[in-house]
Write a protein that holds these residues in place. Structure first.
Motif, short mmCIF file in Angstrom:
data_model
loop_
_atom_site.label_atom_id
_atom_site.label_comp_id
_atom_site.label_asym_id
_atom_site.label_seq_id
_atom_site.Cartn_x
_atom_site.Cartn_y
_atom_site.Cartn_z
N ILE A 1 41.38 48.99 51.35
CA ILE A 1 40.11 48.31 51.60
C ILE A 1 38.94 49.21 51.25
O ILE A 1 37.97 48.78 50.60
N ALA A 2 39.02 50.49 51.66
CA ALA A 2 37.92 51.42 51.42
C ALA A 2 37.67 51.60 49.92
O ALA A 2 36.52 51.52 49.45
N LEU A 3 38.73 51.85 49.16
CA LEU A 3 38.56 52.03 47.72
C LEU A 3 38.20 50.70 47.05
O LEU A 3 37.41 50.68 46.09
N GLY A 4 38.76 49.60 47.54
CA GLY A 4 38.44 48.30 46.97
C GLY A 4 36.96 47.98 47.09
O GLY A 4 36.33 47.54 46.13
N VAL A 5 36.39 48.22 48.27
CA VAL A 5 34.95 47.98 48.46
C VAL A 5 34.14 48.86 47.53
O VAL A 5 33.13 48.43 46.96
N ALA A 6 34.56 50.10 47.36
CA ALA A 6 33.82 51.03 46.51
C ALA A 6 33.81 50.59 45.04
O ALA A 6 32.86 50.89 44.31
N TYR A 7 34.86 49.86 44.61
CA TYR A 7 34.96 49.46 43.20
C TYR A 7 34.52 48.02 42.95
O TYR A 7 34.54 47.56 41.80
N VAL A 8 34.15 47.29 43.99
CA VAL A 8 33.66 45.92 43.81
C VAL A 8 32.48 45.85 42.84
O VAL A 8 32.44 44.97 41.96
N PRO A 9 31.46 46.73 42.95
CA PRO A 9 30.30 46.60 42.06
C PRO A 9 30.63 46.67 40.58
O PRO A 9 30.02 45.95 39.77
N SER A 10 31.59 47.51 40.20
CA SER A 10 31.92 47.63 38.77
C SER A 10 32.49 46.32 38.24
O SER A 10 32.14 45.88 37.13
N PHE A 11 33.36 45.65 39.01
CA PHE A 11 33.90 44.37 38.57
C PHE A 11 32.82 43.28 38.58
O PHE A 11 32.77 42.43 37.69
#
Length: 303
Positions: free
Chosen positions: A164-174
């Motif tokens: 979840i932590a890494l997923g939230v961090a990479y949401v903006p790029s997608f």
């Protein structure tokens, strides 16, 4: 339906041809397949077979042997042992599971949220676009690793928390990649025709716009997966990853730092595992980008 959407069924063949004719693409594909195979093996062997195969071929990755601590690489222990006498090769193999699960899980999490947000903001525009993209700008203001650390501080350790932590961090790029492509697609004639014919908004977004955004999403996902593997290793190195004694490359490197001058093998092999795996995903991602984007000129590159 646009030409891009109709031709999407041929994407897998373009990628296949790329891998078949490009040695760099082949190398990346082999590394990725091997990494996924090792991850699948460790999952089956650990949870279904109770480490039967790894104990038969090598050693139990969890077994402590204080009498054989920091043993140099040998036939019995090809990668040597750690400070607790555990076989490093077995732990490197089992560590692949953690990296692949966290990498794939965080990318899927980020892609689902980011792609949905990117399409919706691009389609509606106006206030929806401004609010959505400003929220992404706020997240982008924080380095991904620091944002993940902050989230883990509240979520705690474990597979779910780090995904979840890494997923939230990479949401903006997608979200930004998808929005950029969707903005150019939504004004095409086939989208306008679908709207005029009274298609529900959901069908327009999912059936008309989304298929034409797959190319940048796939490329972004491949590169983000490589970054996520490095991030997971970094968080585990800092003690914020999964809970011990689960083998992870980051935890192994953390334990090896005080023995780096006396037991070179302890840090070398987990570090090589990270480097080779990330290199494989980057090479494959680069080849997929070239295969799916004729304007990149990648089709002309052959080795």
């Amino acid at each position: 339906m646009s030409e891009d959407a109709r031709s999407y069924t041929n994407v897998k063949w373009r990628v296949y041809r790329r891998i078949r004719t490009d040695l760099i693409a082949k190398l990346g594909a082999v590394i990725v397949v091997f990494s996924i195979a090792m991850a699948a093996f460790s999952i089956v062997d650990d949870f279904l077979l109770s480490e039967l195969v790894i104990e038969t071929l090598l050693h139990d990755p969890y077994e402590l042997n204080p009498n054989n601590r920091l043993a140099e690489p040998s036939l019995a222990h090809p990668f040597g042992t750690d400070e607790q006498g555990r076989d490093i090769l077995a732990r490197v193999i089992y560590g692949t599971r953690t990296s692949i699960i966290v990498g794939v899980g965080s990318v899927l999490f980020a892609a689902i949220i980011g792609v949905s947000l990117g399409i919706v903001t691009a389609y509606y525009g106006g206030l929806v676009d401004n609010v959505g993209m400003r929220a992404m700008d706020v997240l982008l203001a924080f380095p991904a690793i620091l944002l993940a650390i902050a989230l883990l501080a509240s979520l705690g350790r474990g597979f779910t928390s780090i995904i979840i932590a890494l997923g939230v961090a990479y949401v903006p790029s997608f979200a930004r990649v998808t929005r950029s492509k969707a903005l150019s697609v939504k004004s095409d004639e086939y989208v306008t025709a679908a709207e005029v014919m009274g298609y529900p908004t959901r069908d327009v977004l999912v059936d008309e716009i989304l298929p034409n955004c797959f190319t940048p999403i796939i490329v972004q996902g491949t590169f983000t997966l490589a970054v996520a593997i490095i991030a997971e290793a970094g968080l585990s190195f800092l003690g914020l990853g999964v809970n011990p004694p689960t083998p992870t490359w980051g935890i192994m490197l953390s334990g090896a730092q005080q023995y780096i001058t006396t037991a070179w093998w302890y840090s070398l092999f987990p570090g090589l595992a990270i480097m080779v795996t990330v290199l494989g995903f980057n090479l494959l991602g680069d080849s997929i980008r070239d295969a799916l984007d004729p304007q990149s000129g990648g089709e002309e590159r052959r080795l």
